[in-house]
Motif scaffolding. Structure first.
Motif, mmCIF file in Angstrom:
data_model
loop_
_atom_site.group_PDB
_atom_site.id
_atom_site.type_symbol
_atom_site.label_atom_id
_atom_site.label_comp_id
_atom_site.label_asym_id
_atom_site.label_seq_id
_atom_site.Cartn_x
_atom_site.Cartn_y
_atom_site.Cartn_z
ATOM 1 N N VAL A 218 31.594 -3.147 -38.652
ATOM 2 C CA VAL A 218 31.273 -2.857 -40.040
ATOM 3 C C VAL A 218 30.192 -1.794 -40.140
ATOM 4 O O VAL A 218 30.239 -0.896 -40.982
ATOM 5 C CB VAL A 218 30.836 -4.155 -40.745
ATOM 6 C CG1 VAL A 218 30.376 -3.858 -42.158
ATOM 7 C CG2 VAL A 218 31.984 -5.139 -40.767
ATOM 8 N N VAL A 219 29.218 -1.868 -39.232
ATOM 9 C CA VAL A 219 28.129 -0.896 -39.244
ATOM 10 C C VAL A 219 28.681 0.517 -39.051
ATOM 11 O O VAL A 219 28.311 1.451 -39.751
ATOM 12 C CB VAL A 219 27.095 -1.235 -38.150
ATOM 13 C CG1 VAL A 219 26.179 -0.053 -37.902
ATOM 14 C CG2 VAL A 219 26.291 -2.450 -38.566
ATOM 15 N N ILE A 220 29.607 0.658 -38.098
ATOM 16 C CA ILE A 220 30.164 1.983 -37.840
ATOM 17 C C ILE A 220 30.930 2.494 -39.054
ATOM 18 O O ILE A 220 30.802 3.647 -39.450
ATOM 19 C CB ILE A 220 31.070 1.946 -36.585
ATOM 20 C CG1 ILE A 220 30.194 1.804 -35.350
ATOM 21 C CG2 ILE A 220 31.896 3.216 -36.491
ATOM 22 C CD1 ILE A 220 30.983 1.612 -34.079
ATOM 23 N N VAL A 221 31.687 1.613 -39.671
ATOM 24 C CA VAL A 221 32.415 2.026 -40.870
ATOM 25 C C VAL A 221 31.441 2.508 -41.927
ATOM 26 O O VAL A 221 31.595 3.579 -42.506
ATOM 27 C CB VAL A 221 33.268 0.862 -41.427
ATOM 28 C CG1 VAL A 221 33.818 1.223 -42.795
ATOM 29 C CG2 VAL A 221 34.403 0.536 -40.481
ATOM 30 N N TYR A 222 30.396 1.727 -42.168
ATOM 31 C CA TYR A 222 29.475 2.129 -43.222
ATOM 32 C C TYR A 222 28.718 3.401 -42.839
ATOM 33 O O TYR A 222 28.423 4.234 -43.689
ATOM 34 C CB TYR A 222 28.495 1.007 -43.591
ATOM 35 C CG TYR A 222 27.810 1.333 -44.896
ATOM 36 C CD1 TYR A 222 28.523 1.267 -46.095
ATOM 37 C CD2 TYR A 222 26.504 1.783 -44.935
ATOM 38 C CE1 TYR A 222 27.941 1.635 -47.288
ATOM 39 C CE2 TYR A 222 25.911 2.159 -46.135
ATOM 40 C CZ TYR A 222 26.648 2.075 -47.303
ATOM 41 O OH TYR A 222 26.082 2.450 -48.486
ATOM 42 N N LEU A 286 36.507 9.134 -34.760
ATOM 43 C CA LEU A 286 35.592 8.818 -33.663
ATOM 44 C C LEU A 286 34.972 7.447 -33.893
ATOM 45 O O LEU A 286 34.863 6.626 -32.984
ATOM 46 C CB LEU A 286 34.506 9.898 -33.592
ATOM 47 C CG LEU A 286 33.533 9.787 -32.435
ATOM 48 C CD1 LEU A 286 34.285 9.898 -31.114
ATOM 49 C CD2 LEU A 286 32.478 10.875 -32.526
ATOM 50 N N GLY A 287 34.594 7.199 -35.153
ATOM 51 C CA GLY A 287 34.005 5.911 -35.491
ATOM 52 C C GLY A 287 34.966 4.764 -35.218
ATOM 53 O O GLY A 287 34.607 3.768 -34.576
ATOM 54 N N ALA C 186 37.677 4.206 -52.444
ATOM 55 C CA ALA C 186 37.694 4.697 -51.072
ATOM 56 C C ALA C 186 36.684 3.934 -50.211
ATOM 57 O O ALA C 186 36.992 3.506 -49.093
ATOM 58 C CB ALA C 186 37.386 6.187 -51.069
ATOM 59 N N TYR C 187 35.490 3.750 -50.734
ATOM 60 C CA TYR C 187 34.469 3.005 -49.994
ATOM 61 C C TYR C 187 34.947 1.577 -49.706
ATOM 62 O O TYR C 187 34.831 1.076 -48.603
ATOM 63 C CB TYR C 187 33.167 2.938 -50.808
ATOM 64 C CG TYR C 187 32.224 4.088 -50.551
ATOM 65 C CD1 TYR C 187 32.484 5.352 -51.065
ATOM 66 C CD2 TYR C 187 31.075 3.898 -49.789
ATOM 67 C CE1 TYR C 187 31.630 6.399 -50.834
ATOM 68 C CE2 TYR C 187 30.208 4.960 -49.558
ATOM 69 C CZ TYR C 187 30.486 6.200 -50.083
ATOM 70 O OH TYR C 187 29.639 7.235 -49.844
ATOM 71 N N ILE C 188 35.478 0.951 -50.758
ATOM 72 C CA ILE C 188 35.875 -0.449 -50.608
ATOM 73 C C ILE C 188 37.033 -0.570 -49.626
ATOM 74 O O ILE C 188 37.084 -1.489 -48.803
ATOM 75 C CB ILE C 188 36.236 -1.036 -51.993
ATOM 76 C CG1 ILE C 188 34.952 -1.180 -52.806
ATOM 77 C CG2 ILE C 188 36.921 -2.389 -51.856
ATOM 78 C CD1 ILE C 188 35.166 -1.587 -54.237
ATOM 79 N N ALA C 189 37.953 0.403 -49.687
ATOM 80 C CA ALA C 189 39.077 0.368 -48.755
ATOM 81 C C ALA C 189 38.571 0.419 -47.318
ATOM 82 O O ALA C 189 38.966 -0.393 -46.465
ATOM 83 C CB ALA C 189 40.019 1.541 -49.031
ATOM 84 N N ARG C 190 37.674 1.356 -47.036
ATOM 85 C CA ARG C 190 37.161 1.491 -45.673
ATOM 86 C C ARG C 190 36.424 0.218 -45.242
ATOM 87 O O ARG C 190 36.596 -0.282 -44.143
ATOM 88 C CB ARG C 190 36.207 2.684 -45.567
ATOM 89 C CG ARG C 190 36.827 4.027 -45.794
ATOM 90 C CD ARG C 190 37.579 4.552 -44.599
ATOM 91 N NE ARG C 190 36.840 4.389 -43.360
ATOM 92 C CZ ARG C 190 37.390 4.241 -42.171
ATOM 93 N NH1 ARG C 190 38.700 4.216 -42.060
ATOM 94 N NH2 ARG C 190 36.649 4.115 -41.097
ATOM 95 N N LEU C 229 33.229 -10.043 -46.751
ATOM 96 C CA LEU C 229 31.755 -10.108 -46.779
ATOM 97 C C LEU C 229 31.094 -8.749 -46.925
ATOM 98 O O LEU C 229 30.240 -8.564 -47.795
ATOM 99 C CB LEU C 229 31.251 -10.796 -45.503
ATOM 100 C CG LEU C 229 30.784 -12.233 -45.657
ATOM 101 C CD1 LEU C 229 30.206 -12.723 -44.343
ATOM 102 C CD2 LEU C 229 29.745 -12.353 -46.755
ATOM 103 N N PRO C 230 31.461 -7.769 -46.075
ATOM 104 C CA PRO C 230 30.786 -6.474 -46.220
ATOM 105 C C PRO C 230 31.027 -5.844 -47.588
ATOM 106 O O PRO C 230 30.105 -5.245 -48.157
ATOM 107 C CB PRO C 230 31.385 -5.600 -45.124
ATOM 108 C CG PRO C 230 32.420 -6.400 -44.443
ATOM 109 C CD PRO C 230 32.360 -7.800 -44.913
ATOM 110 N N VAL C 231 32.231 -6.010 -48.129
ATOM 111 C CA VAL C 231 32.505 -5.456 -49.450
ATOM 112 C C VAL C 231 31.593 -6.106 -50.478
ATOM 113 O O VAL C 231 31.032 -5.439 -51.346
ATOM 114 C CB VAL C 231 33.984 -5.688 -49.831
ATOM 115 C CG1 VAL C 231 34.250 -5.197 -51.239
ATOM 116 C CG2 VAL C 231 34.891 -4.987 -48.855
ATOM 117 N N ILE C 232 31.418 -7.419 -50.334
ATOM 118 C CA ILE C 232 30.584 -8.117 -51.310
ATOM 119 C C ILE C 232 29.127 -7.691 -51.199
ATOM 120 O O ILE C 232 28.464 -7.440 -52.203
ATOM 121 C CB ILE C 232 30.767 -9.636 -51.142
ATOM 122 C CG1 ILE C 232 32.161 -10.007 -51.654
ATOM 123 C CG2 ILE C 232 29.713 -10.406 -51.908
ATOM 124 C CD1 ILE C 232 32.671 -11.306 -51.144
#
Lengths: 301, 541, 306
Positions: A218-222, A286-287, C186-190, C229-232
């Motif tokens: 998740v960190v990499i995605v963000y 890459l991520g 887009a953010y939420i999808a990722r 969880l991360p989305v929330i």
């Protein structure tokens, strides 16, 4: 699980050495090398970075040289990507602009990654009072007026490229910290962490070796989402008199300039946006590759 | 896969929703049929109290809601009767007597009389109101002393109601431009009983300017005020000249971004815009010349030199920098809005005054001066800094000038852009070397351009001071004869242009888009278009 | 749970006081003041202006007066920029507009973002992963100041389906909501893809699958809970930003929302308005983060309110 631990095994020191096993990073590197898309992306970013940072010695027009007689012209043999409204070579401006944008994008993201992950993991792992205080500090920082903060920074310390990273880092790590904390809080209650705590492993070690690797995906995605917002934030900061100063360019400023004349001079938007997008796509692949490579559980397959 | 179906279904919904609308009448077409003018008005007005506000968008609305003693002719700006039917000037040009028309009314039906003007000017000049434009009234006898609190008794100020319909104004000195001052909104009357009802009279924050409270005396009344969106004014039935007014409504849209405004115009949402985005000027000139107008404007775009700091304390350096700028190229290639290259400070033909001072474009001469100052070929001259507030236009001009200095004089300039308030602060405290500035005249007279350069003038901000210059301007202020007065101004401007505490670049123009249906909208330097002469005609009629 | 919420609400008070104090002094330390204009104000007028707004008093006294009005009456005072309106009125007028637009945007963002993210996570590295994720990446690469004008050019100027700007009729909501919702989608999808992938690899999902639970049950009953969880976590602060409006979107579409005040108040040094927007935003952030924390516990029964 915990009831099967014998007295002999119950030695934190020994446990810590025992669990090292094969290197996580070596495995990861091996897996990453097999991911072609990620590898191509990495090479692309390296090449682009090298091009941008060696722009001064490349055989291109100077980024500030104007040709008022021709003004904005579409791509031609002389100007491969066209020129801007003052008749300056767009290719050169994109490459020079890439220096600041890549630097800001990667450094500020790294800063926000570092602070955000450590802060969030600590807060989520320990919970209780500490978590309360740490999260309320995050709330406060979210709320402070960013523009005034930037203006103050500038007045107090003058214009300085390192301050740029601080200003951007100071806002970008907050959401990262909230996300990591949320993940860690969930993990904290899982059996393997409870076990590690019950075994008496040191907290720092649990956070670094068990928590963070497990939230890495998740960190990499963000983090890959942070890069574009940081690059664009730089354009806003240069609007406030921070960031790059004209005639120097950055991708953010080039894109916002291009957006204003997208109908008349589409190349002024398309090319900077293309460089920006391809870079982001590469970082993204890459991520994803990194994430897959570092996935502790997938490696068991 | 159900998720996928849901996804495509959702996309389809959005797509259909977007399809469902179309084929409506544009606002402009609707307006043409119903005499409703849709006007892009730039920034959201701060207020609509003529004694509080300072801006141009406010001006556009207030001239619809209120009317002064005289009003400008839509073409020539010559003073025409407003609330005053006739007026007399004394021989010494210091006493003006206005006969007010008896049918002048407030929008609530009250009669408008001479006492209303006296009370309005008293409010404007009362120190606690802190009216920023109060200095416009300082030409009246004792007005400045009352405004600064030196005298407390308003009856000593040179404005009197001789009877209900006669107003007399006593001036400090003959002021040839006095009548044109009167069309500025700071001289407009306000309805005191209404103000009293909605808050403290002599303080800010009064609520009388809200649509439900507003009482005015102009051709229109305030009907609606949606903040950051639109202000609607409707034709006033109580206006004395209501028969002349042909528009039924004017909608003033608050549109801050010039791109947004241009797109709104293009899609038929707007009759008139404030500006045209830089990149669109060429396009309109080429494809739709009948939609774009370039009017002269009473203003100068220039750079301040900070004459307190080396190396710009040296007149020769300042002149060299000023002479190395190709103003024609800037106007032709950078600003491209028909601006006039400025080789002096006061725009040509300001109330009949044209200066003969001239900064030439002369590279050789500039190089010579720079060498004389001790910097042959720019050697030894530390980089100079050009300060400007962040904006695409200012940045582009600064970049062009930076290149010119670098190429022609081998002088390095650094560009520093600052956020608006920081920039103002730097300028006021002299924390700059060269700073971008613009000056728009308050009234059509050279005085508004030249008296700002007096020693320690609030808008001088360059540290420049010249006793002879001060003397000439002050003498001009006391002179009634037009030719003598202009001669004094010419001499003063010659000194200014020789010393160059600033670097004139170009004289402003107003570039805007206007729909062909708008009639009676004439070009004039003050951007003053009395709406009672404006109407709409559907094209093709 | 009630105790937890009450405690958190009590914690809000010192947080808001700290935010108010810091903001007050930050604004006063920044160069420039509300009365600076291009045309310099005469010293007398400036003195009177300062007296009217109480700025002639020593700074500590101004601070205490301000805090007193804020705490006892919830009053931020008048706006220096818009003298005939109070800060509370300005926020009260503009917030409903931003809230409305924000809710549409969130609905769009959640709908498309979650579905795209979940589809992608279920079949990683296949076409049904690449297509939605590439779309999402395009959304991320095109900032609002590009996508907004682009939508206007296509749908308003070329096709004539919409007005180019304004906030008058219901259809005026469509383009700005798409502009703003698109980016967040887009953010939420990722993020949801990332979160789901983490969870789907975990042992309890494998166990559930091994036990023969239906795919639907696995996803809805087990995976979504952890995967979102991360989305929330992201939604807490993101929603505060969305419902208070975006300066860029509101400027491009000429929308009379709250978002532009966050920027113009700072540029005008309108201190009352800055304080008003900051405190308002702080309250929202705290509330939303509280909701996020509650939802997290609700989704993960192992967590406790602490």
């Amino acid at each position: 699980m915990a009831d099967r631990i014998t007295a002999e095994q119950f030695d934190p020191q020994r446990l810590e050495t025992a669990e090292e096993g094969t290197s996580l990073w070596k495995d990861a590197w091996y897996r990453l090398k097999k991911n072609k898309l990620a590898l191509i992306s990495a090479i692309f970013i390296l090449v682009l970075g090298t091009l941008c940072f060696s722009a001064p010695i490349l055989p291109i027009q100077p980024y500030e040289a104007q040709n008022l007689a021709i003004r904005a012209t579409p791509p031609s043999a002389e100007y491969w990507l066209g020129t801007d409204v003052l008749g300056r070579d767009l290719l050169s401006r994109i490459l020079y602009g890439g220096r600041i944008s890549l630097a800001v994008g990667l450094c500020a993201t790294a800063v926000s990654l570092f602070i955000g992950v450590l802060y969030g993991a600590t807060s989520g792992f320990f919970g209780g009072k500490l978590d309360s205080v740490m999260m309320r500090i995050v709330d406060i920082l979210y709320s402070l007026p960013f523009i005034i903060f930037v203006i103050l920074l500038m007045v107090l310390f003058g214009r300085n490229i390192y301050l740029l990273f601080i200003a951007i880092g100071a806002v970008e790590w907050l959401t990262m910290a909230r996300i990591v904390r949320g993940q860690v809080r969930g993990l904290r209650r899982q059996e393997f962490i409870e076990a590690a705590i019950a075994l008496g492993l040191r907290r720092r070690r649990i956070i670094l070796r068990h928590m963070i690797p497990n939230v890495l995906g998740v960190v990499i995605v963000y983090a890959t989402l942070t890069v574009p917002s940081v690059i664009l934030l730089e354009a806003f900061l240069s609007f406030l008199g921070f960031g790059v100063q004209p005639p120097m360019s950055s991708w953010g400023t080039l894109i916002s300039e291009g957006a204003k004349s997208m109908e008349e001079h589409p190349w002024m938007l398309v090319f900077p946006a293309l460089f920006f997008s391809v870079t982001l796509f590469s970082l993204n692949f890459l991520g994803d590759g990194l994430r897959d490579a570092l996935d502790v559980r997938a490696s068991k397959d | 896969m159900k998720f996928a179906k849901l996804f495509y279904f959702g996309s389809l919904l959005v797509f259909l929703a977007t399809l469902g609308c179309g084929g409506r009448q544009s606002r402009v077409e609707h307006g043409n049929q119903n005499q409703i003018l849709h006007y892009g008005n730039g920034t959201e007005p701060q207020d609509l109290d003529p004694q509080i506000v300072t801006g141009v968008p406010e001006h556009h609305i207030i001239i619809a809601l209120l009317e002064g003693l005289v009003m400008p002719h839509p073409k020539t700006l010559e003073p025409q009767p407003g609330v005053a039917e006739t007026w007399k000037v004394s021989d010494d040009l210091k006493t003006y007597t206005f006969n007010l028309r008896k049918d002048a009314k407030w929008s609530n039906g009250d009669t408008l009389n001479a006492h209303d003007f006296v009370k309005s000017y008293q409010r404007m000049l009362t120190p606690t109101l802190a009216a920023e434009y109060s200095y416009m009234l300082h030409v009246m006898e004792n007005a400045e002393d009352f405004n600064t609190g030196k005298i407390k008794d308003f009856s000593q100020v040179g404005v009197k109601a001789l009877d209900d319909h006669t107003l007399q104004i006593q001036l400090n000195s003959p002021t040839p431009y006095f009548l044109s001052l009167l069309s500025h909104y700071s001289w407009f009357p306000v309805h005191l009983p209404t103000i009293e009802k909605h808050g403290a009279i002599y303080e800010r924050g009064n609520r009388w300017t809200r649509p439900e409270n507003y009482v005015g005396n102009g051709p229109f009344t305030l009907a609606q005020w949606k903040r950051n969106q639109v202000i609607v004014v409707k034709k006033s039935p109580t206006y004395w000249d209501a028969n002349t007014v042909r528009l039924n409504e004017i909608h003033f849209y608050a549109i801050e971004s010039d791109d947004t405004e241009e797109r709104a115009f293009r899609s038929g949402q707007m009759h008139i815009t404030q500006t045209v985005p830089l990149t669109k000027i060429e396009v309109y000139k080429k494809d739709n010349p009948h939609l774009i107008r370039i009017d002269p404007d009473l203003g100068t775009y220039y750079y301040r030199f900070n004459t307190r700091k080396a190396p710009l304390d040296d007149r020769r350096v300042r002149r060299a920098l000023a002479m190395a700028i190709d103003r024609d190229s800037i106007v032709k290639n950078v600003t491209r809005g028909g601006q006039i290259p400025a080789h002096n400070f006061t725009p040509p033909e300001t109330a009949g005054y044209t200066s003969d001072a001239n900064v030439p474009y002369d590279i050789a001469g500039a190089k010579k001066l720079l060498a004389e100052a001790g910097y042959p070929d720019g050697k030894g001259l530390p980089p100079v800094e050009i300060l400007f507030n962040t904006s695409e236009a200012h940045r582009t001009i600064a970049e062009a000038i930076q290149q010119m200095w670098n190429k022609e004089l081998n002088v390095n300039a650094r560009l520093v852009n600052q956020e608006w308030k920081v920039y103002l602060d730097s300028q006021q405290h002299g924390n700059y070397q060269i700073s971008r500035a613009g000056w728009k005249g308050d009234y059509p007279d050279p005085n508004t351009f030249l008296d700002m350069w007096l020693t320690d003038g609030a808008n001088n901000q360059t540290g420049w001071s010249n006793p002879e210059y001060d003397r000439l301007i002050q003498e001009a202020g006391r002179t009634a004869d037009r030719d003598k007065r202009f001669d004094l101004f010419r001499k003063a401007e010659a000194i200014l242009i020789d010393e160059l505490p600033m670097l004139p670049i170009y004289f402003y123009t107003r570039v805007y888009l206007i729909h062909p249906s708008v009639q009676g909208w004439y070009p004039n330097i003050l951007d003053n278009h009395p709406y009672k002469h404006v109407h709409l005609e559907s094209p093709g009629k | 749970m009630l105790r937890f919420i009450v405690r958190r609400i009590l914690e809000t008070i010192p947080v808001l006081l700290i935010v108010a104090t810091l903001t007050f002094f930050m604004v006063r330390l920044a160069p420039g003041n509300p009365f600076d204009t291009e045309r310099a104000v005469t010293p007398e007028v400036r003195k009177n202006l300062e007296a009217f707004y109480g700025r002639d008093k020593p700074l500590p006294q101004q601070y205490f007066t301000f805090m007193k009005n804020l705490v006892t009456r919830g009053d931020f005072g008048p706006s220096t920029r818009y003298p005939n309106r109070t800060v509370n009125e300005l926020i009260g007028e503009s917030f409903p507009v931003s809230l409305e637009l924000g809710l549409y945007s969130i609905a769009i963002a959640l709908f498309f973002g979650l579905i795209a993210g979940v589809i992608a996570a279920l079949r990683p590295n296949t076409l049904s992963d690449y297509v939605p994720m590439s779309l999402a990446m395009i959304g991320i690469c095109l900032p609002t100041f590009v996508i907004g004008p682009l939508l206007i050019l296509i749908f308003a100027l070329m096709l004539g389906w919409f007005n180019a700007s304004g906030w008058f009729s219901p259809i005026d909501r469509v383009l700005p909501a798409l502009t703003m919702g698109g980016i967040y989608a887009a953010y939420i999808a990722r993020l949801s893809r990332g979160g789901m992938l983490e969870v789907l690899n975990q042992d309890f999902i494998r166990t559930a699958r091994a036990k023969g639970a239906s795919e639907k049950r696995v996803i809805f009953k087990h995976a979504l809970r952890g995967g979102l969880l991360p989305v929330i976590s992201f939604l807490g602060p993101a929603m505060a930003g969305i419902v208070t409006g975006s300066f860029v979107v509101e400027t491009i579409f000429q929308i009379p929302g709250l978002g532009r005040y966050f920027v113009t108040a700072a540029f005008n040094r309108d201190d009352g308005m800055i304080m008003g927007t900051v405190i308002f935003y702080a309250t929202l952030i705290i509330t939303l983060n509280l909701i996020v924390d509650v939802v997290q516990v609700w989704l993960n029964p192992k967590l406790k309110f602490e």
